[in-house]
Design a protein around this motif. Structure first.
Motif, short mmCIF file in Angstrom:
data_model
loop_
_atom_site.label_atom_id
_atom_site.label_comp_id
_atom_site.label_asym_id
_atom_site.label_seq_id
_atom_site.Cartn_x
_atom_site.Cartn_y
_atom_site.Cartn_z
N ASN A 100 43.92 35.90 31.46
CA ASN A 100 43.08 36.66 30.53
C ASN A 100 42.06 37.52 31.25
O ASN A 100 41.45 38.41 30.64
CB ASN A 100 42.37 35.72 29.56
N ALA A 101 41.84 37.26 32.53
CA ALA A 101 40.89 38.07 33.31
C ALA A 101 41.50 39.37 33.79
O ALA A 101 40.77 40.29 34.17
CB ALA A 101 40.39 37.26 34.51
N THR A 102 42.82 39.49 33.76
CA THR A 102 43.50 40.67 34.30
C THR A 102 42.99 41.98 33.70
O THR A 102 42.71 42.92 34.45
CB THR A 102 45.03 40.53 34.13
N PRO A 103 42.83 42.10 32.38
CA PRO A 103 42.33 43.38 31.85
C PRO A 103 40.92 43.73 32.34
O PRO A 103 40.62 44.90 32.58
CB PRO A 103 42.32 43.17 30.33
N TYR A 104 40.08 42.73 32.52
CA TYR A 104 38.73 42.97 33.04
C TYR A 104 38.78 43.49 34.47
O TYR A 104 38.10 44.46 34.81
CB TYR A 104 37.89 41.68 33.01
N LEU A 105 39.57 42.82 35.29
CA LEU A 105 39.67 43.23 36.70
C LEU A 105 40.30 44.61 36.82
O LEU A 105 39.87 45.43 37.64
CB LEU A 105 40.45 42.19 37.49
N ALA A 106 41.32 44.89 35.99
CA ALA A 106 41.95 46.21 36.00
C ALA A 106 40.96 47.30 35.59
O ALA A 106 40.93 48.39 36.17
CB ALA A 106 43.17 46.21 35.08
N GLU A 107 40.13 46.99 34.58
CA GLU A 107 39.13 47.96 34.13
C GLU A 107 38.07 48.21 35.22
O GLU A 107 37.66 49.35 35.44
CB GLU A 107 38.46 47.48 32.84
N LEU A 108 37.66 47.15 35.89
CA LEU A 108 36.69 47.31 36.98
C LEU A 108 37.28 48.20 38.08
O LEU A 108 36.61 49.11 38.58
CB LEU A 108 36.29 45.95 37.55
N GLN A 109 38.52 47.94 38.42
CA GLN A 109 39.18 48.73 39.46
C GLN A 109 39.31 50.19 39.02
O GLN A 109 39.07 51.11 39.81
CB GLN A 109 40.54 48.14 39.78
N LYS A 110 39.67 50.41 37.77
CA LYS A 110 39.83 51.77 37.25
C LYS A 110 38.51 52.54 37.26
O LYS A 110 38.46 53.70 37.66
CB LYS A 110 40.37 51.69 35.81
#
Length: 119
Positions: A100-110
């Protein structure tokens, strides 16, 4: 399960000034709580917290900043220097819902262009 990792810039440069780094983390992890940890302190942990602290205790320097965020069935902690410029962030991701953390980490990277590597 505990997963560790690091956040760096692809070009090897520092991530930025402390307040800028904290702001960028807070833009994605909106309820993040930051604490300045000045020393090791007298508290002894047990169970999952002991495992997490053991992981995070590798090459710890004091003082340092810790940021904590709780999501849906996961939690993530960020640790970085209290020096004016932040070279990298160490992170620990744990809980049964770590995907469930994947979207958060992807958004931070983006948003930042930072590289996020989980072990």
């Amino acid at each position: 399960m505990v997963m560790g990792g690091a956040i760096t810039r692809p070009d090897g440069q520092p991530l930025g000034q402390i307040e800028d780094v904290k702001l960028k983390l807070a833009e994605v992890f909106n309820d993040i709580r930051f604490v300045l940890v000045r020393d090791e302190g007298p508290i002894k942990a047990s169970g999952l917290m002991a495992t997490l602290l053991s992981f995070l205790s590798q090459r710890r320097e004091y003082p340092h900043w810790e940021g904590a965020f709780e999501g849906r069935e996961f939690a993530v902690t960020f640790e970085f220097t209290a020096k004016p410029v932040v070279p990298r962030i160490r992170l620990a991701l744990y809980g049964r819902g770590t995907p469930n953390a994947t979207p958060y980490l992807a958004e931070l990277q983006k948003r930042t262009g930072w590289r996020i590597k989980l072990n």
